[in-house]
Design a protein around this motif. Structure first.
Motif, PDB file in Angstrom:
ATOM      1  N   SER A 132       1.407  -0.717  -0.223  1.00 41.76           N
ATOM      2  CA  SER A 132       0.025  -0.099   0.099  1.00 41.76           C
ATOM      3  C   SER A 132       0.608   0.960  -0.329  1.00 41.76           C
ATOM      4  CB  SER A 132      -1.045  -0.397   0.727  1.00 41.76           C
ATOM      5  OG  SER A 132      -0.081  -0.265   2.236  1.00 41.76           O
ATOM      6  N   ARG A 133       2.025   0.535  -0.596  1.00 39.71           N
ATOM      7  CA  ARG A 133       2.504   2.282  -1.096  1.00 39.71           C
ATOM      8  C   ARG A 133       3.104   2.746  -2.578  1.00 39.71           C
ATOM      9  NH1 ARG A 133       7.975  -0.495   0.683  1.00 39.71           N
ATOM     10  NH2 ARG A 133       8.038  -1.681  -0.872  1.00 39.71           N
ATOM     11  N   THR A 134       3.488   4.202  -2.780  1.00 37.99           N
ATOM     12  CA  THR A 134       3.396   4.782  -4.200  1.00 37.99           C
ATOM     13  C   THR A 134       4.325   4.243  -4.295  1.00 37.99           C
ATOM     14  OG1 THR A 134       4.641   6.270  -3.280  1.00 37.99           O
ATOM     15  CG2 THR A 134       2.423   6.601  -3.249  1.00 37.99           C
ATOM     16  N   PRO A 135       4.386   3.517  -6.252  1.00 39.35           N
ATOM     17  CA  PRO A 135       5.614   3.086  -6.259  1.00 39.35           C
ATOM     18  C   PRO A 135       7.270   4.098  -5.749  1.00 39.35           C
ATOM     19  CG  PRO A 135       3.819   3.555  -8.433  1.00 39.35           C
ATOM     20  CD  PRO A 135       3.410   4.536  -6.794  1.00 39.35           C
ATOM     21  N   LYS A 136       7.487   5.474  -5.948  1.00 37.11           N
ATOM     22  CA  LYS A 136       7.865   5.472  -5.442  1.00 37.11           C
ATOM     23  C   LYS A 136       8.770   5.652  -4.576  1.00 37.11           C
ATOM     24  CE  LYS A 136      10.271  11.050  -4.760  1.00 37.11           C
ATOM     25  NZ  LYS A 136       9.647  11.928  -5.058  1.00 37.11           N
ATOM     26  N   GLU A 137       8.174   5.635  -2.757  1.00 35.02           N
ATOM     27  CA  GLU A 137       8.104   4.944  -1.867  1.00 35.02           C
ATOM     28  C   GLU A 137       8.140   3.505  -1.619  1.00 35.02           C
ATOM     29  OE1 GLU A 137       4.354   7.180   0.266  1.00 35.02           O
ATOM     30  OE2 GLU A 137       4.421   5.561  -0.093  1.00 35.02           O
ATOM     31  N   ALA A 138       7.958   2.836  -2.748  1.00 38.26           N
ATOM     32  CA  ALA A 138       8.259   1.396  -2.886  1.00 38.26           C
ATOM     33  C   ALA A 138       9.429   1.024  -3.458  1.00 38.26           C
ATOM     34  CB  ALA A 138       7.641   0.389  -3.517  1.00 38.26           C
ATOM     35  N   GLN A 139      10.294   2.164  -4.408  1.00 31.20           N
ATOM     36  CA  GLN A 139      11.052   2.731  -5.429  1.00 31.20           C
ATOM     37  C   GLN A 139      11.017   1.573  -6.359  1.00 31.20           C
ATOM     38  OE1 GLN A 139      14.784   2.121  -2.406  1.00 31.20           O
ATOM     39  NE2 GLN A 139      14.687   4.191  -2.389  1.00 31.20           N
ATOM     40  N   MET A 140      10.040   1.490  -6.588  1.00 31.03           N
ATOM     41  CA  MET A 140       9.487   0.741  -8.201  1.00 31.03           C
ATOM     42  C   MET A 140       8.937   1.630  -8.767  1.00 31.03           C
ATOM     43  SD  MET A 140       7.992  -2.213  -5.797  1.00 31.03           S
ATOM     44  CE  MET A 140       7.480  -3.535  -7.210  1.00 31.03           C
ATOM     45  N   PRO A 141       9.833   2.453  -9.872  1.00 29.30           N
ATOM     46  CA  PRO A 141       9.143   3.118 -11.003  1.00 29.30           C
ATOM     47  C   PRO A 141       8.523   1.885 -12.086  1.00 29.30           C
ATOM     48  CG  PRO A 141      11.968   3.014 -11.743  1.00 29.30           C
ATOM     49  CD  PRO A 141      11.132   2.173 -10.286  1.00 29.30           C
ATOM     50  N   LEU A 142       7.588   3.208 -12.805  1.00 32.04           N
ATOM     51  CA  LEU A 142       6.369   2.300 -13.491  1.00 32.04           C
ATOM     52  C   LEU A 142       6.943   2.137 -14.654  1.00 32.04           C
ATOM     53  CD1 LEU A 142       3.352   3.759 -12.531  1.00 32.04           C
ATOM     54  CD2 LEU A 142       3.540   2.046 -12.371  1.00 32.04           C
ATOM     55  N   HIS A 143       7.093   1.071 -16.125  1.00 32.67           N
ATOM     56  CA  HIS A 143       7.830   1.243 -16.977  1.00 32.67           C
ATOM     57  C   HIS A 143       6.997   2.418 -18.241  1.00 32.67           C
ATOM     58  CE1 HIS A 143      10.055  -2.394 -17.048  1.00 32.67           C
ATOM     59  NE2 HIS A 143       9.864  -2.649 -16.153  1.00 32.67           N
ATOM     60  N   HIS A 144       6.192   2.187 -18.356  1.00 31.11           N
ATOM     61  CA  HIS A 144       4.678   3.660 -18.667  1.00 31.11           C
ATOM     62  C   HIS A 144       3.696   4.133 -17.464  1.00 31.11           C
ATOM     63  CE1 HIS A 144       6.414   1.656 -22.399  1.00 31.11           C
ATOM     64  NE2 HIS A 144       5.743   0.681 -22.291  1.00 31.11           N
ATOM     65  N   ALA A 145       3.336   5.304 -17.788  1.00 33.33           N
ATOM     66  CA  ALA A 145       2.391   5.739 -16.917  1.00 33.33           C
ATOM     67  C   ALA A 145       1.059   5.349 -17.067  1.00 33.33           C
ATOM     68  CB  ALA A 145       2.484   7.513 -17.125  1.00 33.33           C
ATOM     69  N   PRO A 146      -0.200   5.258 -16.694  1.00 29.87           N
ATOM     70  CA  PRO A 146      -0.754   4.921 -16.947  1.00 29.87           C
ATOM     71  C   PRO A 146      -1.975   5.813 -17.603  1.00 29.87           C
ATOM     72  CG  PRO A 146      -0.722   5.005 -14.650  1.00 29.87           C
ATOM     73  CD  PRO A 146       0.051   5.131 -15.240  1.00 29.87           C
ATOM     74  N   ARG A 147      -2.366   5.883 -18.744  1.00 23.76           N
ATOM     75  CA  ARG A 147      -3.295   7.146 -19.144  1.00 23.76           C
ATOM     76  C   ARG A 147      -4.517   6.226 -19.618  1.00 23.76           C
ATOM     77  NH1 ARG A 147      -3.223   6.208 -24.418  1.00 23.76           N
ATOM     78  NH2 ARG A 147      -1.808   5.522 -25.513  1.00 23.76           N
ATOM     79  N   ARG A 148      -5.298   7.126 -20.069  1.00 26.52           N
ATOM     80  CA  ARG A 148      -7.207   6.763 -20.740  1.00 26.52           C
ATOM     81  C   ARG A 148      -6.491   6.800 -22.680  1.00 26.52           C
ATOM     82  NH1 ARG A 148     -11.870   7.592 -19.884  1.00 26.52           N
ATOM     83  NH2 ARG A 148     -11.109   8.846 -17.740  1.00 26.52           N
ATOM     84  N   PRO A 149      -6.497   5.932 -23.132  1.00 27.05           N
ATOM     85  CA  PRO A 149      -6.756   5.290 -24.159  1.00 27.05           C
ATOM     86  C   PRO A 149      -7.335   6.747 -25.334  1.00 27.05           C
ATOM     87  CG  PRO A 149      -7.353   2.876 -23.374  1.00 27.05           C
ATOM     88  CD  PRO A 149      -7.913   4.312 -22.477  1.00 27.05           C
ATOM     89  N   TYR A 150      -6.902   7.041 -26.309  1.00 29.26           N
ATOM     90  CA  TYR A 150      -7.470   7.828 -27.161  1.00 29.26           C
ATOM     91  C   TYR A 150      -8.489   7.663 -27.984  1.00 29.26           C
ATOM     92  CZ  TYR A 150      -2.884   9.882 -26.070  1.00 29.26           C
ATOM     93  OH  TYR A 150      -1.379  10.688 -25.949  1.00 29.26           O
ATOM     94  N   SER A 151      -8.640   6.191 -28.129  1.00 30.07           N
ATOM     95  CA  SER A 151     -10.077   6.163 -29.031  1.00 30.07           C
ATOM     96  C   SER A 151     -10.412   4.579 -29.011  1.00 30.07           C
ATOM     97  CB  SER A 151      -9.430   6.113 -30.449  1.00 30.07           C
ATOM     98  OG  SER A 151     -10.017   5.247 -31.793  1.00 30.07           O
ATOM     99  N   SER A 152     -11.570   4.223 -28.844  1.00 31.41           N
ATOM    100  CA  SER A 152     -11.935   2.717 -28.479  1.00 31.41           C
ATOM    101  C   SER A 152     -11.972   2.324 -29.498  1.00 31.41           C
ATOM    102  CB  SER A 152     -13.495   3.130 -28.409  1.00 31.41           C
ATOM    103  OG  SER A 152     -14.213   3.515 -30.358  1.00 31.41           O
ATOM    104  N   LEU A 153     -11.883   2.618 -30.803  1.00 26.76           N
ATOM    105  CA  LEU A 153     -10.877   2.029 -32.086  1.00 26.76           C
ATOM    106  C   LEU A 153      -9.573   1.094 -32.096  1.00 26.76           C
ATOM    107  CD1 LEU A 153     -10.755   0.852 -34.475  1.00 26.76           C
ATOM    108  CD2 LEU A 153     -10.728   2.948 -35.857  1.00 26.76           C
ATOM    109  N   TYR A 154      -8.771   1.946 -31.170  1.00 28.13           N
ATOM    110  CA  TYR A 154      -7.642   1.414 -30.525  1.00 28.13           C
ATOM    111  C   TYR A 154      -7.236   0.037 -30.119  1.00 28.13           C
ATOM    112  CZ  TYR A 154      -3.260   0.920 -27.565  1.00 28.13           C
ATOM    113  OH  TYR A 154      -2.285   0.625 -26.927  1.00 28.13           O
ATOM    114  N   PHE A 155      -8.022  -0.173 -29.257  1.00 31.41           N
ATOM    115  CA  PHE A 155      -8.039  -1.937 -29.243  1.00 31.41           C
ATOM    116  C   PHE A 155      -8.379  -2.266 -30.609  1.00 31.41           C
ATOM    117  CE2 PHE A 155      -9.555   0.371 -25.032  1.00 31.41           C
ATOM    118  CZ  PHE A 155      -8.692   0.208 -24.119  1.00 31.41           C
ATOM    119  N   GLU A 156      -9.413  -2.750 -31.203  1.00 28.32           N
ATOM    120  CA  GLU A 156      -9.619  -3.978 -31.780  1.00 28.32           C
ATOM    121  C   GLU A 156      -8.208  -3.465 -32.839  1.00 28.32           C
ATOM    122  OE1 GLU A 156     -10.898  -6.634 -33.674  1.00 28.32           O
ATOM    123  OE2 GLU A 156     -12.410  -5.336 -31.097  1.00 28.32           O
ATOM    124  N   VAL A 157      -7.821  -2.166 -33.508  1.00 33.14           N
ATOM    125  CA  VAL A 157      -6.761  -2.727 -34.603  1.00 33.14           C
ATOM    126  C   VAL A 157      -5.292  -3.013 -33.782  1.00 33.14           C
ATOM    127  CG1 VAL A 157      -5.355  -0.708 -36.040  1.00 33.14           C
ATOM    128  CG2 VAL A 157      -7.898  -0.287 -36.161  1.00 33.14           C
TER     129      VAL A 157
END
Length: 165
Positions: free
Chosen positions: A121-146
């Motif tokens: 229950s720590r943040t990635p910074k506190e756990a010293q575990m950086p994320l490979h990719h920052a999470p983000r909302r996908p731009y398009s619903s077509l993104y998944f299918e394509v």
């Protein structure tokens, strides 16, 4: 025979359709062939892989549901902390729920069980575990299918039309 990428008149990806539906749109003059793979439906009719509508179609924004399956797909079925690829992945809240971290595209990532337990229950910074990719909302619903079709390697000619989705 295959799927066909349908582009709007502005060359924006609209959807994916069957080769039969694409052929009908071409015959009726509602679309034009942009790409084909060298195969033929008839001797003088190349099988399209990308078509473009002749008239612009306004498409309302479609919200992509926040589901486990969609998050796994967005993250490429990969642990965002160590890079492990496999079937036994979990979902992890970047800012833990215990610290009022909510359920959102920007706060949930895929993680292997080992990394999820290690982070706790720590943040990635506190756990010293950086994320490979920052999470983000996908731009398009077509993104998944394509992106599924592009990963299969069957429709590489689609690549130039879907960059940035």
């Amino acid at each position: 025979m295959g799927k066909v990428l349908v582009l709007n008149a502005s060359y924006e990806p609209l959807n994916i359709t069957s080769w039969r539906r694409a052929a009908i749109l071409l015959i009726k003059g509602k679309a034009e062939r942009v790409e084909h793979n060298g195969k033929f439906i008839y001797s003088d009719f190349p099988l399209p892989t990308v078509i473009r509508l002749r008239y612009y179609v306004r498409v309302p924004y479609k919200e992509i549901p926040l589901t486990r399956r969609n998050i796994l797909h967005r993250d490429g079925h990969t642990c965002q902390y160590c890079g492990y690829k496999g079937d036994d992945l979990t979902l992890d809240h970047v800012i833990p729920r215990s610290r009022r971290g909510g359920d959102s595209w920007e706060n949930i990532v895929t993680a292997c069980v080992r990394c999820n337990v290690k982070k706790g229950s720590r943040t990635p910074k506190e756990a010293q575990m950086p994320l490979h990719h920052a999470p983000r909302r996908p731009y398009s619903s077509l993104y998944f299918e394509v992106s599924k079709h592009l990963k299969s390697g069957l429709h590489q000619e689609w690549q130039k039309y879907v960059i940035g989705l």
